[in-house]
Scaffold this motif. Structure first.
Motif, mmCIF file in Angstrom:
data_model
loop_
_atom_site.group_PDB
_atom_site.id
_atom_site.type_symbol
_atom_site.label_atom_id
_atom_site.label_comp_id
_atom_site.label_asym_id
_atom_site.label_seq_id
_atom_site.Cartn_x
_atom_site.Cartn_y
_atom_site.Cartn_z
ATOM 1 N N ARG A 63 0.834 -1.208 0.000
ATOM 2 C CA ARG A 63 0.000 0.000 0.000
ATOM 3 C C ARG A 63 0.869 1.258 0.000
ATOM 4 N N ASP A 64 1.908 1.265 0.836
ATOM 5 C CA ASP A 64 2.802 2.428 0.919
ATOM 6 C C ASP A 64 3.479 2.705 -0.415
ATOM 7 N N ILE A 65 4.032 1.665 -1.011
ATOM 8 C CA ILE A 65 4.817 1.867 -2.239
ATOM 9 C C ILE A 65 3.921 2.261 -3.402
ATOM 10 N N LEU A 66 2.723 1.673 -3.485
ATOM 11 C CA LEU A 66 1.811 2.047 -4.571
ATOM 12 C C LEU A 66 1.365 3.501 -4.447
ATOM 13 N N ALA A 67 1.213 3.977 -3.220
ATOM 14 C CA ALA A 67 0.823 5.379 -3.016
ATOM 15 C C ALA A 67 1.951 6.335 -3.398
#
Length: 140
Positions: A63-67
């Motif tokens: 989730r962090d990296i996609l954001a």
């Protein structure tokens, strides 16, 4: 040019080579600005359980990296691009490949390590874990 090495007998080398090559293709795709700038394209290459320890020391989940990925260095066509070198892969087990290599991005050098896994034919090869370690200029 990426190379492969394996930990299994040579009689299985074609299958091992294909698995390592698939992981390398995924790794290179994730360095492509078109993939990095698209959450949907990046998600296709990242495992649902993805974790990264970045060169900054930050821990990233899927989730962090996609954001963050579309706004990170290497994600714009007109900006700096990753320059990978010395990429090698080892088949650790069927469906699990470990890649190591180095990159330069906008003058910053890092050593990188990724684990790629293939759970099934439908999901294909996905990056499960990635770690980047910065290399100080004196260590080059």
């Amino acid at each position: 040019m990426p190379s492969t090495s394996t930990s299994e007998p040579a009689s299985e080398s074609a299958s091992e080579s294909e698995q390592v090559s698939a992981a390398i293709a995924g790794e290179l795709a994730l360095m492509d600005p078109r993939v990095r700038s698209s959450r949907d394209l990046a998600r296709q290459w990242l495992d649902p359980e993805f974790v990264e320890v970045g060169a900054s020391g930050s821990r990233w989940t899927l989730r962090d990296i996609l954001a963050a990925l579309p706004d990170m260095a290497g994600s714009a066509d007109e900006g700096p691009r990753y320059e990978p070198s010395e990429m090698t892969g080892v088949l650790l087990a069927p469906g699990l490949v470990h890649l190591t290599y180095e990159t330069v991005l906008d003058g910053r050098h890092a050593r990188r390590s990724s684990l790629w896994r293939r759970r099934d034919a439908q999901s294909g090869w996905r990056m499960y874990y990635h770690q980047a370690t910065p290399v100080p200029p004196a260590a080059d």
